[in-house]
Design a protein around this motif. Sequence first.
Motif, PDB file in Angstrom:
ATOM      1  N   GLY A  37       0.796  -1.226   0.000  1.00  0.00           N
ATOM      2  CA  GLY A  37       0.000   0.000   0.000  1.00  0.00           C
ATOM      3  C   GLY A  37       0.824   1.269   0.000  1.00  0.00           C
ATOM      4  O   GLY A  37       0.404   2.308   0.508  1.00  0.00           O
ATOM      5  N   ILE A  38       2.009   1.204  -0.606  1.00  0.00           N
ATOM      6  CA  ILE A  38       2.924   2.346  -0.647  1.00  0.00           C
ATOM      7  C   ILE A  38       2.724   3.095  -1.963  1.00  0.00           C
ATOM      8  O   ILE A  38       2.707   2.488  -3.032  1.00  0.00           O
ATOM      9  CB  ILE A  38       4.381   1.874  -0.523  1.00  0.00           C
ATOM     10  CG1 ILE A  38       4.585   1.164   0.808  1.00  0.00           C
ATOM     11  CG2 ILE A  38       5.353   3.036  -0.678  1.00  0.00           C
ATOM     12  CD1 ILE A  38       5.913   0.421   0.926  1.00  0.00           C
ATOM     13  N   THR A  39       2.601   4.406  -1.874  1.00  0.00           N
ATOM     14  CA  THR A  39       2.452   5.219  -3.075  1.00  0.00           C
ATOM     15  C   THR A  39       3.536   6.291  -3.122  1.00  0.00           C
ATOM     16  O   THR A  39       4.020   6.744  -2.095  1.00  0.00           O
ATOM     17  CB  THR A  39       1.078   5.917  -3.113  1.00  0.00           C
ATOM     18  OG1 THR A  39       0.929   6.740  -1.954  1.00  0.00           O
ATOM     19  CG2 THR A  39      -0.055   4.911  -3.184  1.00  0.00           C
ATOM     20  N   ARG A  40       3.913   6.670  -4.339  1.00  0.00           N
ATOM     21  CA  ARG A  40       4.851   7.774  -4.515  1.00  0.00           C
ATOM     22  C   ARG A  40       4.010   9.036  -4.628  1.00  0.00           C
ATOM     23  O   ARG A  40       3.269   9.217  -5.584  1.00  0.00           O
ATOM     24  CB  ARG A  40       5.714   7.583  -5.758  1.00  0.00           C
ATOM     25  CG  ARG A  40       6.795   8.666  -5.850  1.00  0.00           C
ATOM     26  CD  ARG A  40       7.678   8.550  -7.061  1.00  0.00           C
ATOM     27  NE  ARG A  40       8.232   7.225  -7.214  1.00  0.00           N
ATOM     28  CZ  ARG A  40       8.873   6.819  -8.307  1.00  0.00           C
ATOM     29  NH1 ARG A  40       9.043   7.631  -9.321  1.00  0.00           N
ATOM     30  NH2 ARG A  40       9.352   5.602  -8.390  1.00  0.00           N
ATOM     31  N   ALA A  41       4.146   9.903  -3.644  1.00  0.00           N
ATOM     32  CA  ALA A  41       3.327  11.112  -3.577  1.00  0.00           C
ATOM     33  C   ALA A  41       3.954  12.264  -4.352  1.00  0.00           C
ATOM     34  O   ALA A  41       3.259  13.208  -4.710  1.00  0.00           O
ATOM     35  CB  ALA A  41       3.113  11.513  -2.117  1.00  0.00           C
ATOM     36  N   ALA A  42       5.254  12.199  -4.577  1.00  0.00           N
ATOM     37  CA  ALA A  42       5.929  13.275  -5.305  1.00  0.00           C
ATOM     38  C   ALA A  42       7.173  12.731  -5.975  1.00  0.00           C
ATOM     39  O   ALA A  42       7.811  11.804  -5.490  1.00  0.00           O
ATOM     40  CB  ALA A  42       6.306  14.415  -4.359  1.00  0.00           C
ATOM     41  N   ASP A  43       7.513  13.336  -7.099  1.00  0.00           N
ATOM     42  CA  ASP A  43       8.702  12.994  -7.873  1.00  0.00           C
ATOM     43  C   ASP A  43       9.122  14.302  -8.547  1.00  0.00           C
ATOM     44  O   ASP A  43       8.602  14.656  -9.602  1.00  0.00           O
ATOM     45  CB  ASP A  43       8.363  11.930  -8.904  1.00  0.00           C
ATOM     46  CG  ASP A  43       9.568  11.195  -9.438  1.00  0.00           C
ATOM     47  OD1 ASP A  43      10.702  11.524  -9.045  1.00  0.00           O
ATOM     48  OD2 ASP A  43       9.373  10.293 -10.261  1.00  0.00           O
ATOM     49  N   VAL A  44      10.017  15.050  -7.886  1.00  0.00           N
ATOM     50  CA  VAL A  44      10.323  16.417  -8.320  1.00  0.00           C
ATOM     51  C   VAL A  44      11.803  16.547  -8.663  1.00  0.00           C
ATOM     52  O   VAL A  44      12.673  16.211  -7.856  1.00  0.00           O
ATOM     53  CB  VAL A  44       9.957  17.429  -7.215  1.00  0.00           C
ATOM     54  CG1 VAL A  44      10.291  18.849  -7.647  1.00  0.00           C
ATOM     55  CG2 VAL A  44       8.490  17.300  -6.833  1.00  0.00           C
TER      56      VAL A  44
END
Length: 99
Positions: A37-44
């Motif tokens: 249930g892990i999500t990538r919330a940002a990739d900047v």
Amino acid sequence: MAHITEHVFVRPNDTVEFFPDMSSILPLSEAVRAEQGITRAADVLSEDNLTLTQVYTCPSEEAFLIWESEMADSRASVGLLTHFSENGITATVTVIENT
């Protein structure tokens, strides 16, 4: 509950890739992240293209630790830490929230 981590990668110039070829381990990483249930919330990527910041949201610290443990051998198999060392890349992980 949430466990949020910020992963920051800094490279010396934009001719150096942040990571070695990790295509062989991405399916496993994505599967374990989905299972936990892990999500990538940002990739900047910074304006100067030298800093990559990724933020992951996990349902718990345990889920994050399972993902890290499951991926340790795979990251070693593609030479991730060697790539960082040989190319002057720094990597930091900061826990933003652990509730």
